[in-house]
Scaffold this active site. Structure first.
Site, PDB file in Angstrom:
ATOM      1  N   PRO A  53      -7.286  -6.958 -48.659  1.00 14.56           N
ATOM      2  CA  PRO A  53      -8.354  -6.651 -49.619  1.00 14.56           C
ATOM      3  C   PRO A  53      -9.523  -7.629 -49.505  1.00 14.56           C
ATOM      4  O   PRO A  53     -10.578  -7.419 -50.092  1.00 14.56           O
ATOM      5  CB  PRO A  53      -7.654  -6.773 -50.981  1.00 14.56           C
ATOM      6  CG  PRO A  53      -6.405  -7.533 -50.749  1.00 14.56           C
ATOM      7  CD  PRO A  53      -6.035  -7.348 -49.317  1.00 14.56           C
ATOM      8  N   GLU A 101       2.710 -11.335 -51.244  1.00 17.66           N
ATOM      9  CA  GLU A 101       1.481 -11.931 -51.779  1.00 17.66           C
ATOM     10  C   GLU A 101       0.398 -12.043 -50.711  1.00 17.66           C
ATOM     11  O   GLU A 101      -0.723 -12.433 -50.998  1.00 17.66           O
ATOM     12  CB  GLU A 101       1.778 -13.318 -52.360  1.00 17.66           C
ATOM     13  CG  GLU A 101       2.124 -13.320 -53.844  1.00 17.66           C
ATOM     14  CD  GLU A 101       1.162 -12.505 -54.688  1.00 17.66           C
ATOM     15  OE1 GLU A 101       1.601 -11.494 -55.269  1.00 17.66           O
ATOM     16  OE2 GLU A 101      -0.026 -12.857 -54.754  1.00 17.66           O
ATOM     17  N   ARG A 118     -10.048  11.855 -36.663  1.00 14.36           N
ATOM     18  CA  ARG A 118     -10.794  13.117 -36.785  1.00 14.36           C
ATOM     19  C   ARG A 118     -12.172  13.056 -36.112  1.00 14.36           C
ATOM     20  O   ARG A 118     -12.835  14.071 -35.951  1.00 14.36           O
ATOM     21  CB  ARG A 118     -10.876  13.601 -38.250  1.00 14.36           C
ATOM     22  CG  ARG A 118     -11.663  12.754 -39.172  1.00 14.36           C
ATOM     23  CD  ARG A 118     -11.417  13.163 -40.607  1.00 14.36           C
ATOM     24  NE  ARG A 118     -11.872  14.511 -40.914  1.00 14.36           N
ATOM     25  CZ  ARG A 118     -13.137  14.864 -41.040  1.00 14.36           C
ATOM     26  NH1 ARG A 118     -14.090  13.973 -40.847  1.00 14.36           N
ATOM     27  NH2 ARG A 118     -13.475  16.097 -41.334  1.00 14.36           N
ATOM     28  N   ASP A 172     -20.395  16.158 -42.132  1.00 13.25           N
ATOM     29  CA  ASP A 172     -19.665  15.548 -43.243  1.00 13.25           C
ATOM     30  C   ASP A 172     -20.506  14.493 -43.947  1.00 13.25           C
ATOM     31  O   ASP A 172     -21.435  13.934 -43.357  1.00 13.25           O
ATOM     32  CB  ASP A 172     -18.425  14.819 -42.708  1.00 13.25           C
ATOM     33  CG  ASP A 172     -17.235  15.755 -42.551  1.00 13.25           C
ATOM     34  OD1 ASP A 172     -17.208  16.786 -43.217  1.00 13.25           O
ATOM     35  OD2 ASP A 172     -16.343  15.408 -41.748  1.00 13.25           O
TER      36      ASP A 172
HETATM   37  C1  SAM Z   1      -0.305  -7.314 -52.677  1.00 16.92           C
HETATM   38  S1  SAM Z   1      -1.360  -7.341 -51.306  1.00 16.92           S
HETATM   39  C2  SAM Z   1      -1.774  -9.063 -51.207  1.00 16.92           C
HETATM   40  C3  SAM Z   1      -3.080  -9.381 -51.849  1.00 16.92           C
HETATM   41  C4  SAM Z   1      -3.465 -10.839 -51.718  1.00 16.92           C
HETATM   42  N1  SAM Z   1      -2.721 -11.668 -52.615  1.00 16.92           N
HETATM   43  C5  SAM Z   1      -4.941 -10.947 -52.036  1.00 16.92           C
HETATM   44  O1  SAM Z   1      -5.292 -11.033 -53.201  1.00 16.92           O
HETATM   45  O2  SAM Z   1      -5.753 -10.914 -51.098  1.00 16.92           O
HETATM   46  C6  SAM Z   1      -0.284  -7.106 -49.951  1.00 16.92           C
HETATM   47  C7  SAM Z   1      -0.885  -6.514 -48.717  1.00 16.92           C
HETATM   48  O3  SAM Z   1      -1.352  -5.210 -48.981  1.00 16.92           O
HETATM   49  C8  SAM Z   1      -2.448  -4.902 -48.141  1.00 16.92           C
HETATM   50  N2  SAM Z   1      -3.584  -4.505 -49.002  1.00 16.92           N
HETATM   51  C9  SAM Z   1      -3.606  -4.504 -50.339  1.00 16.92           C
HETATM   52  N3  SAM Z   1      -4.773  -4.053 -50.805  1.00 16.92           N
HETATM   53  C10 SAM Z   1      -5.525  -3.743 -49.736  1.00 16.92           C
HETATM   54  C11 SAM Z   1      -6.839  -3.226 -49.562  1.00 16.92           C
HETATM   55  N4  SAM Z   1      -7.644  -2.939 -50.582  1.00 16.92           N
HETATM   56  N5  SAM Z   1      -7.283  -3.018 -48.298  1.00 16.92           N
HETATM   57  C12 SAM Z   1      -6.515  -3.317 -47.226  1.00 16.92           C
HETATM   58  N6  SAM Z   1      -5.263  -3.823 -47.327  1.00 16.92           N
HETATM   59  C13 SAM Z   1      -4.766  -4.039 -48.557  1.00 16.92           C
HETATM   60  C14 SAM Z   1      -2.730  -6.129 -47.295  1.00 16.92           C
HETATM   61  O4  SAM Z   1      -2.084  -5.955 -46.058  1.00 16.92           O
HETATM   62  C15 SAM Z   1      -2.075  -7.221 -48.124  1.00 16.92           C
HETATM   63  O5  SAM Z   1      -1.689  -8.341 -47.339  1.00 16.92           O
END
Ligand code: SAM
Length: 252
Positions: A89, A116, A153, A168
């Site tokens: 994220p 995490e 796609r 699109d």
């Molecule tokens: C619970 S999340 C960890 C978030 C982390 N503690 C942070 O705040 O950055 C676990 C995993 O889900 C994935 N993930 C969660 N949200 C995401 C998003 N919006 N975009 C891409 N990957 C995401 C990532 O691979 C991440 O390491």
């Protein structure tokens, strides 16, 4: 395009890639998809891939060794370094232009995080860190699938009509898609716009262009202000007042 998903949950990928357009793309050999289980690279009998964070705090963190070992093994097997994406994220927010960039890559490896997050050293493996939006999911599997669906796609031969992807939203015009109608011509008192029934190609094209612009103006003005291809138009003024051919009465 060959895609490897490095994941703790390979079973999650079966559904989305075994139906509809993506399934056909795989069958036609336009895309090859494989999953690699990160646990296969754990170094103990219990197949541990996570550990507690240094400094304390909630949750567990993905250990570096299994991820580094997996990436090394995949690279060796492929005979070429894949383009490596880390789902997080905290990454650059995914958009259509990135989907197009990914579609042009020969070998992709997507690392799906969990818990995490990652031991910080894992980040050094990535060519790019990508997020699918400002919210936090439990793992990187869904983001990885979203990104690959959007990229596949765009591959030549995947959609029946290549013009479909161009028209699109966010396609070649950079605008949202124009409103679409199908039969019947009138439904529950709602009529299909005259222009679409005219059979006049130029008139239909003009109507669609205008509607795409209006819709974008109303819903996603930010897309218009970011248009380097139209330095002549100031999209930032009061609703459309500077856009050629647009009057306030045209608003949806
Ligand atoms: C619970 S999340 C960890 C978030 C982390 N503690 C942070 O705040 O950055 C676990 C995993 O889900 C994935 N993930 C969660 N949200 C995401 C998003 N919006 N975009 C891409 N990957 C995401 C990532 O691979 C991440 O390491």
């Amino acid at each position: 395009m060959r895609v490897t998903f490095l994941t703790l949950f390979p079973q999650m990928f079966t559904g989305p890639f075994s139906s509809s357009i993506i399934k056909r793309a795989c069958e036609k050999g336009l895309v090859e998809i494989e999953t690699v289980n990160l646990r296969d690279f754990a170094q103990d009998r219990r197949r541990t891939v996570d550990d507690t964070p240094y400094g304390g705090g909630p949750g567990m963190v993905l250990k570096p060794e299994p991820v580094f070992d997996a990436v090394e093994a995949i690279t060796r097997r492929k005979g070429k370094k894949p383009y490596i994406i880390l789902t997080t994220p905290q990454g650059e927010v995914f958009r259509q232009s990135i989907a197009a960039e990914l579609a042009a890559k020969e070998q992709l490896l997507i690392i799906c995080g969990h818990y995490e997050g990652y031991d910080e050293r894992i980040r050094t493996l990535a060519d790019r860190e990508l997020s699918i939006g400002d919210y936090v999911l439990t793992g990187g599997e869904l983001p990885a699938m979203v990104m690959i669906d959007a990229a596949v796609r765009l591959l030549p031969g995947v959609l029946g009509d290549p013009a479909a992807a161009e028209n699109d939203s966010f396609g070649s015009t950079g605008l949202l898609d124009y409103p679409q109608y199908t039969k019947p011509a009138v439904y529950k008192g709602m009529a299909v716009p005259e222009a679409l029934l005219s059979g006049h190609h130029a008139q239909i094209a003009a109507w669609r262009k205008k509607q795409a612009l209006l819709r974008t103006l109303k819903r996603r003005r930010d897309l218009l202000t970011q248009r380097p291809d139209r330095p002549d138009v100031d999209f930032t003024g009061e609703a459309g007042k500077n856009i050629p051919g647009f009057t306030r009465t045209d608003e949806e």
